[in-house]
Design a protein around this motif. Structure first.
Motif, PDB file in Angstrom:
ATOM      1  N   UNK A 133       0.841  -1.193   0.000  1.00 37.28           N
ATOM      2  CA  UNK A 133       0.000   0.000   0.000  1.00 37.28           C
ATOM      3  C   UNK A 133       0.878   1.245   0.000  1.00 37.28           C
ATOM      4  N   UNK A 134       0.657   2.080  -1.007  1.00 37.13           N
ATOM      5  CA  UNK A 134       1.341   3.365  -1.040  1.00 37.13           C
ATOM      6  C   UNK A 134       0.734   4.290   0.011  1.00 37.13           C
ATOM      7  N   UNK A 135       1.579   4.990   0.729  1.00 37.57           N
ATOM      8  CA  UNK A 135       1.043   6.052   1.582  1.00 37.57           C
ATOM      9  C   UNK A 135       1.322   7.412   0.958  1.00 37.57           C
ATOM     10  N   UNK A 136       2.096   7.420  -0.113  1.00 41.12           N
ATOM     11  CA  UNK A 136       2.281   8.604  -0.950  1.00 41.12           C
ATOM     12  C   UNK A 136       2.835   8.143  -2.290  1.00 41.12           C
ATOM     13  N   UNK A 196      -7.589   8.264   5.960  1.00 39.61           N
ATOM     14  CA  UNK A 196      -7.666   7.279   4.874  1.00 39.61           C
ATOM     15  C   UNK A 196      -6.986   5.978   5.253  1.00 39.61           C
ATOM     16  N   UNK A 197      -5.799   6.053   5.852  1.00 41.97           N
ATOM     17  CA  UNK A 197      -5.109   4.815   6.201  1.00 41.97           C
ATOM     18  C   UNK A 197      -5.885   4.051   7.271  1.00 41.97           C
ATOM     19  N   UNK A 198      -6.542   4.761   8.165  1.00 43.23           N
ATOM     20  CA  UNK A 198      -7.361   4.080   9.172  1.00 43.23           C
ATOM     21  C   UNK A 198      -8.518   3.331   8.513  1.00 43.23           C
ATOM     22  N   UNK A 199      -9.154   3.932   7.535  1.00 40.02           N
ATOM     23  CA  UNK A 199     -10.246   3.257   6.825  1.00 40.02           C
ATOM     24  C   UNK A 199      -9.745   2.007   6.116  1.00 40.02           C
ATOM     25  N   UNK A 200      -8.566   2.103   5.512  1.00 43.95           N
ATOM     26  CA  UNK A 200      -8.005   0.949   4.798  1.00 43.95           C
ATOM     27  C   UNK A 200      -7.572  -0.143   5.773  1.00 43.95           C
ATOM     28  N   UNK A 201      -6.976   0.254   6.888  1.00 42.28           N
ATOM     29  CA  UNK A 201      -6.568  -0.743   7.877  1.00 42.28           C
ATOM     30  C   UNK A 201      -7.781  -1.447   8.462  1.00 42.28           C
ATOM     31  N   UNK A 222      -4.503   6.906  -3.292  1.00 36.56           N
ATOM     32  CA  UNK A 222      -5.883   7.391  -3.387  1.00 36.56           C
ATOM     33  C   UNK A 222      -6.906   6.273  -3.255  1.00 36.56           C
ATOM     34  N   UNK A 223      -6.435   5.038  -2.978  1.00 38.01           N
ATOM     35  CA  UNK A 223      -7.347   3.909  -2.775  1.00 38.01           C
ATOM     36  C   UNK A 223      -7.566   3.043  -3.992  1.00 38.01           C
TER      37      UNK A 223
END
Length: 419
Positions: A1-4, A34-39, A255-256
């Motif tokens: 997962x890219x964080x940037x 966003x990262x919290x939603x993905x996690x 961006x998901x």
């Protein structure tokens, strides 16, 4: 997962370089929300392992640290891919204390000038060498990836010398990875980096010499087709990874948007909109073998190779450009009698500690580390779980399946020999 998607380097072999429009640079950076939603998606779907990457993840350090903490607390293994040139010792210490056990980084060449030329960043060699030393001193396991390209052949012995450098710095693993052009990569850049099939052989031989002298683990992050390697005994370190794209791995942009592999351009939807199961369902063609050439499906080595790289082909369902065809390959069962993953004459085995299991519909998955995830049937899964807990030594007579199945578990490092 890219964080940037932003990066302080512009390595010409990298998919990140190819996908950027120079007139409209891609600079998507993930937020903590966003990262919290993905996690949350990862937790609910019982994901084994998450790699936090970029771009350069240290550009978004706050989210990197938050992601490491949350994933660790959730019991999900986490690692990081970074060029390390922005990392400070304080940040590395903070990440390690938060639960980060491993970083994959890159050294393009032992020669500082050549390294910086490939990375398109002056001074990068000095910075990455310093950061590797600091990370190792702090207890972070370091793996070094060296991408094999035209530049790898500019100086005789370059790969060998780069491997010795990685060992001297304290790296545990060395990956000699083939260039895989992104599906949107211009032809002129492809030709700049891609070697002929024959040119890879002496480079892989340099890798074997590194292992012989240093005892480092060697391999590749991208599968070399078995029919290219041919000599499965000699090149066993580069065998067995398979292609995780869409089978064991989902790649998520900052961006998901989701891909089966970062080297392909097609998106299978946005995880933030349709969830992880939604994008997984959209990439099912990567799992139903419809992208696997017919010759590969018939090959006896398919379970180890999985058709090589699907992206580096004329089209996704065409043969990998490095494939030579299955004719005259040794029989895997016969080969097991000769190479390291055979069912040893000692006949004593035990299950490796630290395996993780997940029940699926009709089969089980076993996670070893990183992308090493193997499907097995329920009978074998129950046997492994029982014997991992007890660490009871067993022989072929106690194993519920035949010699070939046991040899396969040995090749996947689920089972190890005793004595």
């Amino acid at each position: 997962m890219e964080i940037t998607s932003a990066c302080n380097h512009s390595c010409r072999y990298c998919y990140n370089f190819w996908r950027h429009d120079k007139n409209n640079p891609l600079n998507t950076t993930m937020s903590i929300e966003t990262i919290d939603r993905l996690i949350d998606e990862f937790i609910s779907n019982k994901i084994f392992n998450v790699v936090l990457t970029g771009g350069e993840p240290f550009i978004n350090y706050k989210v990197l640290l938050h992601g490491v903490r949350r994933l660790t607390e959730a019991g999900i293994l986490v690692s990081c891919n970074s060029n390390l040139t922005m990392a400070t010792k304080e940040q590395l210490r903070e990440l390690h204390e938060a639960g980060l056990p491993h970083i994959l980084t890159s050294i393009a060449s032992f020669d500082p000038e050549q390294n910086d030329k490939i990375f398109n960043k002056k001074g990068s060699f000095i910075k990455v060498v310093k950061a590797i030393r600091q990370a190792v001193d702090l207890g972070i396991k370091i793996s070094v990836n060296t991408v094999i390209s035209q530049q790898s052949t500019d100086q005789p012995g370059s790969i060998y010398k780069t491997g010795l450098l990685a060992h001297a710095l304290g790296a545990a693993n060395l990956f000699l990875t083939r260039v895989v052009p992104n599906t949107s990569c211009p032809q002129e850049i492809t030709e700049e980096f891609v070697l002929s099939r024959e040119a890879y052989v002496p480079i892989l031989d340099e890798g074997l010499q590194i292992k012989k002298e240093t005892h480092m683990n060697i391999g590749s992050l991208i599968q070399y087709p078995v029919c290219f390697l041919r000599d499965v005994k000699k090149y066993e370190d580069f065998l067995g990874r398979g292609c995780p794209a869409g089978r064991k791995m989902v790649c998520i942009n900052a961006d998901g948007q989701a891909h089966a592999c970062f080297h392909e351009s097609e998106s299978y939807g946005n995880v933030l909109e349709i969830g992880l199961l939604g994008v997984w369902e959209n990439m099912k063609a990567w799992r139903d073998d419809s992208l696997i050439p017919e010759d590969c499906q018939k090959c006896k080595w398919f379970r180890w190779c999985e058709g090589g790289c699907r992206v580096y082909a004329e089209r996704l369902n065409a043969p990998d450009f490095m494939c030579k065809g299955p004719d005259d390959l040794p029989d895997p069962v016969e080969e097991y009698k000769k190479f390291m993953y055979l069912v040893h004459a000692s006949g004593s085995y035990r299950v490796r500690k630290g395996l993780r299991y997940r029940k699926e519909e009709g089969f089980w998955l076993v996670h070893i580390v990183g992308a090493w995830i193997t499907p097995i049937n329920e009978i074998v899964a129950r046997f492994l779980m029982d014997h991992e807990v007890t660490q009871k030594i067993f022989g072929l007579a106690e194993f519920p399946e035949d010699e070939t199945s046991l040899a396969y578990l040995l090749s996947k490092k689920l089972v190890e020999t005793v004595g």
